[in-house]
Motif scaffolding. Structure first.
Motif, PDB file in Angstrom:
ATOM      1  N   HIS A  95       2.240   5.144  -8.678  1.00 26.30           N
ATOM      2  CA  HIS A  95       2.675   5.548  -7.344  1.00 26.30           C
ATOM      3  C   HIS A  95       3.710   6.650  -7.542  1.00 26.30           C
ATOM      4  O   HIS A  95       4.800   6.406  -8.068  1.00 26.30           O
ATOM      5  CB  HIS A  95       3.294   4.366  -6.592  1.00 26.30           C
ATOM      6  CG  HIS A  95       3.748   4.703  -5.205  1.00 26.30           C
ATOM      7  ND1 HIS A  95       3.144   4.211  -4.073  1.00 26.30           N
ATOM      8  CD2 HIS A  95       4.756   5.512  -4.755  1.00 26.30           C
ATOM      9  CE1 HIS A  95       3.766   4.676  -2.999  1.00 26.30           C
ATOM     10  NE2 HIS A  95       4.741   5.473  -3.396  1.00 26.30           N
ATOM     11  N   GLU A  97       6.262   9.541  -6.173  1.00 27.77           N
ATOM     12  CA  GLU A  97       7.094   9.993  -5.059  1.00 27.77           C
ATOM     13  C   GLU A  97       7.799  11.291  -5.450  1.00 27.77           C
ATOM     14  O   GLU A  97       8.069  11.540  -6.633  1.00 27.77           O
ATOM     15  CB  GLU A  97       8.138   8.946  -4.684  1.00 27.77           C
ATOM     16  CG  GLU A  97       7.595   7.738  -3.968  1.00 27.77           C
ATOM     17  CD  GLU A  97       7.238   8.007  -2.508  1.00 27.77           C
ATOM     18  OE1 GLU A  97       7.848   8.914  -1.906  1.00 27.77           O
ATOM     19  OE2 GLU A  97       6.350   7.309  -1.987  1.00 27.77           O
ATOM     20  N   SER A 109      15.231   7.856   0.200  1.00 29.02           N
ATOM     21  CA  SER A 109      13.986   7.510   0.883  1.00 29.02           C
ATOM     22  C   SER A 109      12.842   7.339  -0.110  1.00 29.02           C
ATOM     23  O   SER A 109      11.991   6.454   0.050  1.00 29.02           O
ATOM     24  CB  SER A 109      13.631   8.582   1.918  1.00 29.02           C
ATOM     25  OG  SER A 109      13.355   9.826   1.296  1.00 29.02           O
ATOM     26  N   LYS A 112      13.220   4.037  -1.807  1.00 26.25           N
ATOM     27  CA  LYS A 112      12.853   2.979  -0.850  1.00 26.25           C
ATOM     28  C   LYS A 112      11.334   2.803  -0.813  1.00 26.25           C
ATOM     29  O   LYS A 112      10.828   1.667  -0.784  1.00 26.25           O
ATOM     30  CB  LYS A 112      13.376   3.332   0.542  1.00 26.25           C
ATOM     31  CG  LYS A 112      13.095   2.263   1.598  1.00 26.25           C
ATOM     32  CD  LYS A 112      13.673   2.671   2.954  1.00 26.25           C
ATOM     33  CE  LYS A 112      13.363   1.605   4.012  1.00 26.25           C
ATOM     34  NZ  LYS A 112      13.907   2.006   5.340  1.00 26.25           N
ATOM     35  N   ASN A 113      10.603   3.920  -0.832  1.00 24.57           N
ATOM     36  CA  ASN A 113       9.143   3.853  -0.841  1.00 24.57           C
ATOM     37  C   ASN A 113       8.628   3.170  -2.106  1.00 24.57           C
ATOM     38  O   ASN A 113       7.675   2.386  -2.063  1.00 24.57           O
ATOM     39  CB  ASN A 113       8.548   5.251  -0.732  1.00 24.57           C
ATOM     40  CG  ASN A 113       8.760   5.879   0.629  1.00 24.57           C
ATOM     41  OD1 ASN A 113       9.029   5.187   1.608  1.00 24.57           O
ATOM     42  ND2 ASN A 113       8.659   7.194   0.703  1.00 24.57           N
ATOM     43  N   GLN A 116       9.308  -0.571  -1.810  1.00 24.15           N
ATOM     44  CA  GLN A 116       8.365  -1.222  -0.904  1.00 24.15           C
ATOM     45  C   GLN A 116       6.971  -1.335  -1.514  1.00 24.15           C
ATOM     46  O   GLN A 116       6.208  -2.244  -1.180  1.00 24.15           O
ATOM     47  CB  GLN A 116       8.316  -0.458   0.419  1.00 24.15           C
ATOM     48  CG  GLN A 116       9.585  -0.592   1.249  1.00 24.15           C
ATOM     49  CD  GLN A 116       9.555   0.225   2.524  1.00 24.15           C
ATOM     50  OE1 GLN A 116       8.761   1.158   2.664  1.00 24.15           O
ATOM     51  NE2 GLN A 116      10.427  -0.114   3.472  1.00 24.15           N
ATOM     52  N   ALA A 117       6.646  -0.421  -2.424  1.00 22.19           N
ATOM     53  CA  ALA A 117       5.357  -0.472  -3.111  1.00 22.19           C
ATOM     54  C   ALA A 117       5.352  -1.525  -4.215  1.00 22.19           C
ATOM     55  O   ALA A 117       4.318  -1.766  -4.840  1.00 22.19           O
ATOM     56  CB  ALA A 117       5.009   0.893  -3.690  1.00 22.19           C
TER      57      ALA A 117
END
Length: 338
Positions: A95, A97, A109, A112-113, A116-117
């Motif tokens: 993942h 970012e 942010s 945070k992503n 959450q993943a």
């Protein structure tokens, strides 16, 4: 399936070329204690009282010159492409970012992503080939400050620098070959500048930095963390890839700010000297940047180009940055997988 997280971080860009957005960007950037590493009170007075109010309108005009109606900031445009292409290349096990150290998208942010993943690990890749406290160091500090507040902290690893990455060197050389370097009078490797005091702070031995005129010429154990020494090493590797003789190129540094001495020689001074020697055509690399931005597209092509012509020169040609070159995406994959 457990995924591995990747966080790419570049320096940053205003949200728009408006004076207000440029002011916000400069304020966040220059108030970083690692960027202007002086007494906090003096930094606040200097940044908020002098630099930002006077520089914001001028910088906004420059950003408008490079801003695209369709893609916006070139730095953000190419950074997003790098994220997209790397995600595609790494596949569903990862993942990826993207964040900017200053402004949007924020590191907070992006983390945070990743949280959450529910990624099992996070690989932090500051998109600066050469380590400096004001760039890579600032990114790593910010990430650690934010993650330290998490209840559960996954395995986290960092890329410190990649100044000698073989694929990166190859891309810069390939980008230059179409301009036929042998047809230019001289070649510049122009890196972003730093105050000399920051170089001295990186000398853990306390006995090497700026003790001789050529202290950065060769990468050694004493200067392995030195930004300038890493820059010289990158330039030499690209020059070797292109079979450039030592007298054909010069390493120099641009974008200095304030009256304190910065890393030398300054690009503007070198250009003046080359023009006075009667040289007409210059080829310029900017290997401190992995994506074209204000410092490459405008500072080199327009400002230095105009300056060189006023002094009798004819042409300054920028070698474009890594941008979305497939080999650069391969290099990023290698940095992620370590």
């Amino acid at each position: 399936m457990n995924k591995k997280g990747v966080l790419l971080v570049n320096l940053g860009t205003p949200d728009s070329p408006s004076t207000a957005d440029v002011r916000k960007y400069l304020d966040e950037f220059l108030m970083d204690e690692r960027v202007i590493d002086i007494n906090p009170v003096m930094r606040t007075m200097l940044v908020k009282g002098v630099i930002v109010p006077f520089r914001s309108p001028k910088s906004a005009k420059l950003y408008k010159e490079i801003w695209s109606e369709t893609t916006g900031s070139p730095l953000l445009h190419y950074s997003l492409l790098q994220q997209e292409l790397l995600q595609k290349q790494l596949g569903s096990d990862y993942h990826v970012e993207l964040a900017m150290r200053y402004q949007s998208p924020s590191i907070e942010s992006a983390l945070k992503n990743l949280k959450q993943a529910q990624v099992e690990s996070i690989r932090i890749v500051p998109l600066f080939p050469h380590y400096a406290s004001a760039s890579s160091g600032s990114v790593l500090q910010k990430v650690m400050e934010l993650v330290s507040k998490w209840q559960t902290i996954p395995n986290i690893s960092f890329v410190n620098s990649f100044h000698d990455n073989e694929l990166m060197i190859k891309v810069f050389a390939e980008n230059a070959e179409k301009y036929k370097p042998e047809t230019y009078d001289h070649i510049l490797f122009s890196f972003h500048g730093l105050p000399q005091r920051q170089l001295i702070k990186s000398d853990h031995s306390g006995r090497h930095c700026l003790k001789s005129d050529n202290c950065c010429a060769t990468l050694t154990n004493d200067n392995k963390f030195c930004y300038s020494a890493q820059c010289h090493h990158t330039a030499r590797l690209i020059a070797d890839q292109l079979s450039l003789p030592a007298d054909k190129y010069t390493v120099c540094f641009q974008s200095r700010l304030g009256k304190d001495p910065w890393v030398q020689p300054y690009t503007s001074v070198v250009i003046d000297e080359l023009a006075k020697k009667g040289m007409k055509r210059l080829l310029v690399f900017c290997p401190a940047f992995v994506a074209d931005c204000l410092e490459t597209v405008y500072e080199v092509t327009v400002e230095y180009g105009d300056e060189f012509k006023k002094l009798g020169g004819e042409h300054v040609q920028l070698v474009e940055s890594l941008n979305d070159h497939p080999l650069w995406i391969d290099a990023l994959e290698g940095l992620v997988k370590g």
